[in-house]
Motif scaffolding. Sequence first.
Motif, short mmCIF file in Angstrom:
data_model
loop_
_atom_site.label_atom_id
_atom_site.label_comp_id
_atom_site.label_asym_id
_atom_site.label_seq_id
_atom_site.Cartn_x
_atom_site.Cartn_y
_atom_site.Cartn_z
N GLU A 36 0.83 -1.20 0.00
CA GLU A 36 0.00 0.00 0.00
C GLU A 36 0.87 1.26 0.00
N LEU A 37 1.94 1.25 0.77
CA LEU A 37 2.88 2.37 0.80
C LEU A 37 3.56 2.56 -0.55
N ALA A 38 4.00 1.45 -1.15
CA ALA A 38 4.64 1.54 -2.46
C ALA A 38 3.67 2.05 -3.51
N CYS A 74 9.31 10.59 -4.05
CA CYS A 74 8.34 10.70 -2.97
C CYS A 74 8.79 9.81 -1.82
N TYR A 75 8.70 10.33 -0.60
CA TYR A 75 9.12 9.60 0.60
C TYR A 75 8.04 9.70 1.66
N ARG A 109 1.75 10.49 5.91
CA ARG A 109 2.03 11.72 5.17
C ARG A 109 3.32 11.53 4.38
N PHE A 110 3.42 12.31 3.32
CA PHE A 110 4.54 12.14 2.40
C PHE A 110 5.27 13.46 2.18
N VAL A 111 6.51 13.34 1.72
CA VAL A 111 7.34 14.47 1.33
C VAL A 111 7.79 14.19 -0.09
N ASN A 141 -4.04 11.07 -0.66
CA ASN A 141 -2.83 11.04 0.15
C ASN A 141 -2.44 12.46 0.54
N THR A 142 -1.89 12.61 1.74
CA THR A 142 -1.50 13.91 2.24
C THR A 142 -0.01 14.13 2.02
#
Length: 164
Positions: free
Chosen positions: A36-38, A63-64, A71-73, A104-105
């Motif tokens: 799900e993260l990937a 994206c990380y 949450r992502f950066v 996604n945030t």
Amino acid sequence: MFTLTLTLDSLSIYIVAADIVILLSYVLYLFHKKRELAKATQTITEFITDYFTHTGAEVRVSCYQLEGLRRFVTLIESQPLKRFRYSNVLENNLIAHIFQKTGNTVEKIYWRFPVVMHRDAMLEEAKAEVETDDAYFLDVQNATNGSPTYKVSEASWDEFKGST
């Protein structure tokens, strides 16, 4: 001599089977979260790349995920263009658009504008005076081509009004 006698009644067999099922379900849950993260990072990366492709800008996106959060950066790498001069205005719209489309945030967007120019290459470009389509570099080039010395002198009020 040591002898071990083990009797298995139906209750102990059920407990062992339940432990194995719980362990396997936890392992499957961990694999599901990793997939799900990937998928989320890939979705955000593809969305940002497509977003800028429609505007005609060539970008590379990474994206990380932040530790322990949903949450992502993102890191956006592009050639320095004048339209990205006020990228902070673009960030808020892009973050809202990503949340709206993917769910996604994105916490923060970092920009990178690499300029790889060596001193020899800069001198050759100055001599060749290759024209560029980007107004940002034209502004910088015009500013650097100005006279390096300042000239200060008195002027009358009429000359001042005429120059503005």
